[in-house]
Design an enzyme around this catalytic site. Sequence first.
Site, mmCIF file in Angstrom:
data_model
loop_
_atom_site.group_PDB
_atom_site.id
_atom_site.type_symbol
_atom_site.label_atom_id
_atom_site.label_comp_id
_atom_site.label_asym_id
_atom_site.label_seq_id
_atom_site.Cartn_x
_atom_site.Cartn_y
_atom_site.Cartn_z
ATOM 1 N N HIS A 1 0.502 -1.217 -0.112
ATOM 2 C CA HIS A 1 0.451 -0.150 0.407
ATOM 3 C C HIS A 1 1.049 1.410 -0.211
ATOM 4 O O HIS A 1 0.615 2.074 0.301
ATOM 5 C CB HIS A 1 -0.877 0.134 1.133
ATOM 6 C CG HIS A 1 -0.208 -0.377 3.117
ATOM 7 N ND1 HIS A 1 -1.451 -0.129 3.333
ATOM 8 C CD2 HIS A 1 0.633 -0.581 2.936
ATOM 9 C CE1 HIS A 1 -0.346 -0.538 5.078
ATOM 10 N NE2 HIS A 1 1.032 0.172 4.294
ATOM 11 N N HIS A 2 1.829 1.310 -0.118
ATOM 12 C CA HIS A 2 3.156 2.316 -0.123
ATOM 13 C C HIS A 2 3.567 2.527 -1.164
ATOM 14 O O HIS A 2 4.104 3.821 -1.363
ATOM 15 C CB HIS A 2 4.109 2.468 1.210
ATOM 16 C CG HIS A 2 3.771 2.223 2.791
ATOM 17 N ND1 HIS A 2 3.040 2.811 3.351
ATOM 18 C CD2 HIS A 2 3.914 0.813 3.664
ATOM 19 C CE1 HIS A 2 2.275 2.337 4.688
ATOM 20 N NE2 HIS A 2 3.508 1.704 5.238
ATOM 21 N N ALA A 3 3.780 1.805 -2.428
ATOM 22 C CA ALA A 3 4.045 2.342 -3.300
ATOM 23 C C ALA A 3 3.958 3.314 -4.245
ATOM 24 O O ALA A 3 2.464 3.369 -3.752
ATOM 25 C CB ALA A 3 4.423 1.097 -4.618
ATOM 26 N N ASP B 1 -1.074 4.730 3.259
ATOM 27 C CA ASP B 1 -0.905 5.945 2.490
ATOM 28 C C ASP B 1 -0.874 6.163 0.808
ATOM 29 O O ASP B 1 -1.315 6.950 0.025
ATOM 30 C CB ASP B 1 0.345 6.751 2.475
ATOM 31 C CG ASP B 1 1.754 6.174 2.824
ATOM 32 O OD1 ASP B 1 1.266 4.835 1.880
ATOM 33 O OD2 ASP B 1 2.520 6.555 2.643
#
Length: 375
Positions: free
Chosen positions: A138-140, A179
């Site tokens: 989920h951060h990429a 994010d």
Amino acid sequence: MASKSKRKVDYFHDPDVGAYTYGLGHPMKPHRIQVAHELVTAYDMLPKMQVLKAKRASAVEMTRFHTDEYVHFLHRVTPETAEELTYGGTRFLVGEDNPAFEGLSEFCSISAGGSIGAAQRIAAGSSDIAINWAGGLHHAKKREASGFCYINDIVLAILELLRIYPRVLYIDIDCHHGDGVEEAFYTTNRVMTCSFHKFGEYFPGTGTQEDRGRGKGKGYAVNIPLKDGITDESYQSVFEPVVSKILEVYKPSAVILQCGADSLSGDKLGCFNLTMYGHSHCVQFLRQQNVPLILLGGGGYTVKNVGRVWAFETACALGIEDEIDTNLPWNPYFEWFGPRTGSLDKVRITALEQLRELIPAPSVQMHDAPREPLG
Ligand code: TV1
Ligand code: CA
Ligand code: ZN
């Protein structure tokens, strides 16, 4: 509940995924996906679902979200060329979290391929619940890697669902803020994002309750900042009312649940106190809602716990969690999971063996022994 209605479950697994490594000492271990798979196998779940090996995501598919430049970089970087191609660690991969490991681009295409495949099966109506434990990164970001994540398989899966569905709900129970996914859909009302996460001196530092989306997306980003040590009961007391309300007002056509397992008690990086049952309750709750559902992996750094919870959540998807025997059936990691055949028995046996070597003392009672002068 005595019996649960059946769901068609698709389970995406690539037998190569567990062999990739971020490097010695790095907390992210793709091997945990293989551990989960061995448990799913040992518990005889494979015949109860459609087991699929996804087509690996192509570079072109990745550019539906990421920049051409970044995707091109990921496909040519090697441990040897990383320094040069990142301009001395200032572009694409910044810091220790995202090393340029051997086979990086293949690992990304397996992870993304599974999530895109899951979205396609759901959108085609071929399955009710689709699972990809290799996804959930989920951060990429569009143009760079972040927090162990290189390609945002979740964003790619959501974009696939948006071809068919008007509204998609994304829920994130990883201990970290989701994010990358939030940012990608921050200005649209066609995707609602909802992340539960530790907030306060914790990576990535975003996700306050004031961050709610922008423009047409205002109100369609939901953040639930939490403190250390949250328990099953407390977690459930916020998860259920919030998610129920979202389902009631937003009426999503499909839901993606990121099942990051670093929210479990005892995680190496996480700081929550959830049991496997508290974590899985989120899966059980969404399954009950009868909305097309995709389950993805994510964080999770205490390998045994990750394997255990994702295997149990696979059982939840099938509705057979009540049949799961807490005595592990035999599997290639049986000894490693111990202690059932393991450590305490071994310690006792060893101690008794060592004591047997002692020469027995003569059979006289203490009070019969000649009294030493006490000095
Ligand atoms: C190499 C070797 C990298 C040992 C990284 C823990 C390591 C961490 C390592 C680590 C570590 C983080 C930051 C610092 C940003 C950095 C998959 C400049 C023992 C979804 C990602 C957490 C979580 C990133 C990913 C975080 C996910 N924590 N040892 N790195 N600053 N990065 O704080 O959400 O679970 O820790
Ligand atoms: Ca989260
Ligand atoms: Zn995490």
